[in-house]
Structure formats: structure tokens, C-alpha cells
Scaffold this motif. Structure first.
Motif, PDB file in Angstrom:
ATOM      1  N   SER A 223      32.816  40.067  30.753  1.00 40.98           N
ATOM      2  CA  SER A 223      32.854  39.625  32.149  1.00 40.98           C
ATOM      3  C   SER A 223      31.706  38.650  32.369  1.00 40.98           C
ATOM      4  O   SER A 223      30.608  38.883  31.871  1.00 40.98           O
ATOM      5  CB  SER A 223      32.659  40.813  33.090  1.00 40.98           C
ATOM      6  OG  SER A 223      33.744  41.693  32.953  1.00 40.98           O
ATOM      7  N   TYR A 224      31.985  37.587  33.072  1.00 41.22           N
ATOM      8  CA  TYR A 224      30.913  36.644  33.404  1.00 41.22           C
ATOM      9  C   TYR A 224      31.303  35.813  34.624  1.00 41.22           C
ATOM     10  O   TYR A 224      32.472  35.800  35.033  1.00 41.22           O
ATOM     11  CB  TYR A 224      30.568  35.745  32.203  1.00 41.22           C
ATOM     12  CG  TYR A 224      31.720  34.919  31.677  1.00 41.22           C
ATOM     13  CD1 TYR A 224      31.944  33.628  32.137  1.00 41.22           C
ATOM     14  CD2 TYR A 224      32.591  35.443  30.713  1.00 41.22           C
ATOM     15  CE1 TYR A 224      33.001  32.876  31.653  1.00 41.22           C
ATOM     16  CE2 TYR A 224      33.647  34.699  30.223  1.00 41.22           C
ATOM     17  CZ  TYR A 224      33.848  33.414  30.695  1.00 41.22           C
ATOM     18  OH  TYR A 224      34.904  32.682  30.225  1.00 41.22           O
ATOM     19  N   ILE A 225      30.300  35.135  35.195  1.00 40.23           N
ATOM     20  CA  ILE A 225      30.555  34.279  36.359  1.00 40.23           C
ATOM     21  C   ILE A 225      31.059  32.932  35.849  1.00 40.23           C
ATOM     22  O   ILE A 225      30.382  32.266  35.059  1.00 40.23           O
ATOM     23  CB  ILE A 225      29.250  34.053  37.157  1.00 40.23           C
ATOM     24  CG1 ILE A 225      28.576  35.379  37.509  1.00 40.23           C
ATOM     25  CG2 ILE A 225      29.511  33.151  38.369  1.00 40.23           C
ATOM     26  CD1 ILE A 225      28.878  35.943  38.842  1.00 40.23           C
ATOM     27  N   ALA A 226      32.240  32.538  36.321  1.00 38.39           N
ATOM     28  CA  ALA A 226      32.791  31.242  35.902  1.00 38.39           C
ATOM     29  C   ALA A 226      32.217  30.138  36.799  1.00 38.39           C
ATOM     30  O   ALA A 226      31.921  30.382  37.967  1.00 38.39           O
ATOM     31  CB  ALA A 226      34.306  31.270  36.033  1.00 38.39           C
ATOM     32  N   HIS A 271      35.618  29.320  40.639  1.00 37.40           N
ATOM     33  CA  HIS A 271      34.194  28.932  40.690  1.00 37.40           C
ATOM     34  C   HIS A 271      33.327  30.025  41.327  1.00 37.40           C
ATOM     35  O   HIS A 271      33.655  30.539  42.399  1.00 37.40           O
ATOM     36  CB  HIS A 271      34.055  27.623  41.480  1.00 37.40           C
ATOM     37  CG  HIS A 271      32.642  27.112  41.502  1.00 37.40           C
ATOM     38  ND1 HIS A 271      31.940  26.795  40.362  1.00 37.40           N
ATOM     39  CD2 HIS A 271      31.796  26.876  42.545  1.00 37.40           C
ATOM     40  CE1 HIS A 271      30.731  26.376  40.678  1.00 37.40           C
ATOM     41  NE2 HIS A 271      30.621  26.422  41.998  1.00 37.40           N
ATOM     42  N   ASN A 272      32.268  30.370  40.627  1.00 39.47           N
ATOM     43  CA  ASN A 272      31.294  31.369  41.100  1.00 39.47           C
ATOM     44  C   ASN A 272      31.871  32.772  41.250  1.00 39.47           C
ATOM     45  O   ASN A 272      31.297  33.601  41.950  1.00 39.47           O
ATOM     46  CB  ASN A 272      30.662  30.944  42.438  1.00 39.47           C
ATOM     47  CG  ASN A 272      29.533  29.959  42.189  1.00 39.47           C
ATOM     48  OD1 ASN A 272      29.013  29.908  41.066  1.00 39.47           O
ATOM     49  ND2 ASN A 272      29.162  29.187  43.188  1.00 39.47           N
ATOM     50  N   LYS A 273      33.006  33.009  40.611  1.00 32.74           N
ATOM     51  CA  LYS A 273      33.578  34.374  40.657  1.00 32.74           C
ATOM     52  C   LYS A 273      33.334  35.067  39.320  1.00 32.74           C
ATOM     53  O   LYS A 273      33.297  34.419  38.276  1.00 32.74           O
ATOM     54  CB  LYS A 273      35.083  34.312  40.897  1.00 32.74           C
ATOM     55  CG  LYS A 273      35.440  33.919  42.307  1.00 32.74           C
ATOM     56  CD  LYS A 273      36.790  34.520  42.689  1.00 32.74           C
ATOM     57  CE  LYS A 273      37.180  34.054  44.076  1.00 32.74           C
ATOM     58  NZ  LYS A 273      38.419  33.298  44.073  1.00 32.74           N
ATOM     59  N   MET A 274      33.205  36.378  39.367  1.00 28.04           N
ATOM     60  CA  MET A 274      33.086  37.156  38.136  1.00 28.04           C
ATOM     61  C   MET A 274      34.494  37.290  37.548  1.00 28.04           C
ATOM     62  O   MET A 274      35.407  37.753  38.224  1.00 28.04           O
ATOM     63  CB  MET A 274      32.521  38.538  38.485  1.00 28.04           C
ATOM     64  CG  MET A 274      32.418  39.480  37.322  1.00 28.04           C
ATOM     65  SD  MET A 274      31.144  38.993  36.156  1.00 28.04           S
ATOM     66  CE  MET A 274      29.683  39.637  36.956  1.00 28.04           C
ATOM     67  N   ILE A 275      34.671  36.848  36.314  1.00 27.63           N
ATOM     68  CA  ILE A 275      35.986  36.997  35.696  1.00 27.63           C
ATOM     69  C   ILE A 275      35.877  37.921  34.478  1.00 27.63           C
ATOM     70  O   ILE A 275      34.826  38.012  33.846  1.00 27.63           O
ATOM     71  CB  ILE A 275      36.610  35.646  35.281  1.00 27.63           C
ATOM     72  CG1 ILE A 275      35.714  34.921  34.279  1.00 27.63           C
ATOM     73  CG2 ILE A 275      36.908  34.770  36.470  1.00 27.63           C
ATOM     74  CD1 ILE A 275      36.429  33.784  33.599  1.00 27.63           C
ATOM     75  N   SER A 276      36.964  38.606  34.191  1.00 23.78           N
ATOM     76  CA  SER A 276      36.996  39.513  33.041  1.00 23.78           C
ATOM     77  C   SER A 276      38.060  39.033  32.074  1.00 23.78           C
ATOM     78  O   SER A 276      39.210  38.802  32.475  1.00 23.78           O
ATOM     79  CB  SER A 276      37.339  40.928  33.495  1.00 23.78           C
ATOM     80  OG  SER A 276      36.317  41.388  34.327  1.00 23.78           O
ATOM     81  N   VAL A 277      37.661  38.842  30.834  1.00 17.35           N
ATOM     82  CA  VAL A 277      38.612  38.368  29.817  1.00 17.35           C
ATOM     83  C   VAL A 277      38.553  39.298  28.608  1.00 17.35           C
ATOM     84  O   VAL A 277      37.579  40.030  28.421  1.00 17.35           O
ATOM     85  CB  VAL A 277      38.297  36.914  29.373  1.00 17.35           C
ATOM     86  CG1 VAL A 277      38.506  35.936  30.503  1.00 17.35           C
ATOM     87  CG2 VAL A 277      36.882  36.809  28.837  1.00 17.35           C
ATOM     88  N   ASN A 278      39.603  39.248  27.819  1.00 13.86           N
ATOM     89  CA  ASN A 278      39.640  40.083  26.616  1.00 13.86           C
ATOM     90  C   ASN A 278      40.060  39.226  25.428  1.00 13.86           C
ATOM     91  O   ASN A 278      40.868  38.306  25.567  1.00 13.86           O
ATOM     92  CB  ASN A 278      40.651  41.230  26.800  1.00 13.86           C
ATOM     93  CG  ASN A 278      40.509  42.251  25.688  1.00 13.86           C
ATOM     94  OD1 ASN A 278      39.403  42.576  25.262  1.00 13.86           O
ATOM     95  ND2 ASN A 278      41.628  42.743  25.195  1.00 13.86           N
TER      96      ASN A 278
END
Ligand SMILES: C[S@@+](CC[C@H](N)C(=O)[O-])C[C@H]1O[C@@H](n2cnc3c(N)ncnc32)[C@H](O)[C@@H]1O
Length: 288
Positions: A223-226, A271-278
Motif C-alpha cells: 500500500s502506498y500513496i499514489a 492522486h494523493n490516495k492510499m492505494i493497495s496493490v498485489n
């Protein structure tokens, strides 16, 4: 090779990090070293072993082996492309590592070694760039001595989180059409990046003749801020020197204005949202 990246050495040293912050680059190196250590550990290397690093690139696996075993093993740096071997030669000369290493320019589909040549064959993220994975695995089997081991790491790109999964139809014009295009190119049977999974590799190992192919499948959630800049790079970076960028892939389905608008809307949505990827990866261990 593309106009974005002239060769594999440039891709490995620069292009793959181009969309990352310094912290992300450091995290990526930590992850690469962890992966390399697992591949080397699984190979159960012993003094006297003859080892080949196929598709050695800038030598991630090879230097891992040399740092640990120095000249107690015979090591072959091998790659299809001369720029990689020249880079590894330079790095080896600059290091003070005692070694018993040689260099072999060879396509993994036609390895310039006789049958039953090596005790250990290693690859990391090489099969993912080869369309005919069965042929490559057959070659690896052929050059291994009886009882020799193949150990590898591969990313299963077709299982990665897709762009459309991060957005909603409310945020993106023609979201469904972009989803369909993405699903189509992410399961293209002719694209080496996406034409395989853990099951197909297990079948390739079996057909080549390996008796005990073992595949360890791992999920790596993060998870990170895009940011808008990072999202632009997702679309503009090439997965290898000779493959299209994600933007170029979408251009096979839509005109440039439409793709630019899609990228713009994805940037605004995330933009500036926390996204979760796998992402899914595999470690391979198989004995001849
Ligand atoms: C993603 S890089 C991995 C490099 C290195 N193994 C590492 O772990 O950093 C893929 C490597 O595969 C090599 N490669 C691509 N096609 C190849 C082929 N047909 N035969 C041998 N090597 C190949 C490239 O030159 C490149 O060095």
C-alpha cells in the motif's frame, strides 16, 4: 530496442527505477537482495559446483554467488546480450572478489554448452521475457548434470492488480472499454510477459523431464500513496527494452486523445490516495 531504453543494461541500471522515489529505490534493492538470497539458498550450492547464471543482466545472482562462495565454485555469467556481459566484466574487475568465473554470450533458447555441463542453473526474471518458455526450460534441463538443480524467481505479471481495479466507472470515461482492453493485453498468449502462470511453469518443468519441480507461489501486497507524477510513469515506463509501454499497449485499442484522457482521469482519481496493490511471484526449484 525502444527509443525509451537502448539496452538491457540501461533498463536494469536506470529505466526500471525511473518512476521511483529514493525510498522506493532502496526498498526495491532490499527486495532484490532478499529474492537473490532465496534463489541462491534453494540451490544448495557446494564447493566445486559449476553454476550458470542464465540472463545474468548486471549480475544480481552471480555476484551473490561470488560474494558467498568466491573461487570455491566455477561460475558462468551468461546472457544473450553483450552489453550485460561487458557490464558484469567491468564490475568483476572493479571488485576484489577472488573468483573462478567465465562469460558466455548465449541465447537461453540455444545455450552454447554441451549436455550434462553444470551442477546448478539459476535465473531471475528471465523466463518472463521469453515467449517459448518450454524451449528455454528444455535447454536448462539439457545442460544440467544428472542430479543438478534449477532454481529461479519469476513475477507472474498477469496476476498483478490492474489499473481498472483501482478506479470506478464513475471516475473514468468508458471505464468498461478500458477494462476490456487491459484484460485483453494482460492475457495475451503471444506476449512473453503475460503468457504464463505457476501451473504452466509446473507443466513446462514436467515436460522437460524434471521429476520434482517445486513451485512456491507468493503474494506481495503493498500500500502506498499514489501521486500524479508516479501514475504518469506507470503508463510511460517500459517493462523491458524491447516491449511497449502500458500507454503504447492502450494505443492499440484507442486513439491518442482517448488514452491521454484516460491517464488524466486515472491521475485525478488516485492522486494523493492510499492505494493497495498485489503482485504474485514464484520461486522454482527442480532437479534433473
Ligand atoms: C529482468 S533482466 C534480469 C537480469 C538478472 N537476472 C537480474 O536478476 O537482475 C532479464 C535478463 O534476461 C536477459 N535475456 C533476455 N532474453 C534472453 C535470451 N533469449 N537469452 C538469454 N538471456 C536473455 C536480458 O539480457 C536480461 O539481462
Amino acid at each position: 530496442m525502444s527509443d525509451i531504453c537502448k539496452n538491457w543494461t540501461q533498463w536494469l541500471k536506470q529505466t526500471r527505477f525511473s518512476h521511483m522515489s529514493e525510498v522506493q529505490v532502496q526498498q526495491t534493492f532490499n527486495w532484490l537482495f532478499a529474492v537473490r538470497n532465496i534463489v541462491i539458498e534453494k540451490a544448495n550450492i557446494k564447493a566445486g559446483d559449476k553454476i550458470i547464471d542464465i540472463g545474468c543482466g548486471t549480475g544480481l545472482l552471480s555476484f551473490g554467488v561470488l560474494e558467498k562462495f568466491q573461487d570455491s565454485v566455477e561460475l558462468i555469467f551468461s546472457d544473450k546480450f553483450e552489453d550485460c556481459l561487458l557490464e558484469c566484466k567491468k564490475l568483476l574487475e572493479e571488485s576484489n572478489i577472488k573468483h573462478n568465473a567465465t562469460f558466455l554470450q548465449s541465447d537461453c533458447l540455444d545455450i552454447k554448452l554441451p549436455d550434462f555441463s553444470v551442477d546448478k542453473a539459476l535465473t531471475r526474471s528471465v523466463l518472463v521475457h521469453i515467449a517459448d518458455k518450454q524451449k528455454a526450460i528444455n535447454e536448462i534441463y539439457r545442460i544440467l548434470k544428472k542430479g543438478g538443480t534449477y532454481c529461479a524467481f519469476e513475477p507472474i505479471i498477469k496476476s498483478n492488480t490492474r489499473y481498472h481495479e483501482l478506479t470506478t466507472p464513475n471516475e473514468i470515461t468508458d471505464w468498461r472499454a478500458f477494462k476490456e482492453a487491459e484484460d485483453d493485453f494482460m492475457s495475451d498468449p503471444n506476449d512473453p510477459l503475460t503468457n504464463f502462470d505457476a501451473q504452466s511453469i509446473a507443466q513446462n518443468l514436467d515436460l522437460a523431464g524434471f521429476s520434482d519441480g517445486d513451485i512456491d507461489v507468493q503474494d506481495t501486497p503493498s500500500s502506498y500513496i499514489a501521486t500524479k507524477e508516479a501514475i504518469k510513469q506507470w503508463f510511460d515506463s517500459a517493462p523491458s527494452p524491447d516491449r511497449p509501454t502500458t500507454k503504447q499497449r492502450f494505443l492499440k485499442y484507442f486513439d491518442e486523445d482517448k488514452v491521454n484522457n484516460y491517464i488524466f482521469e486515472v491521475q485525478n482519481a488516485l492522486h494523493n490516495k492510499m492505494i493497495s496493490v498485489n503482485s504474485k511471484t514464484i520461486f522454482i526449484r527442480a532437479t534433473k
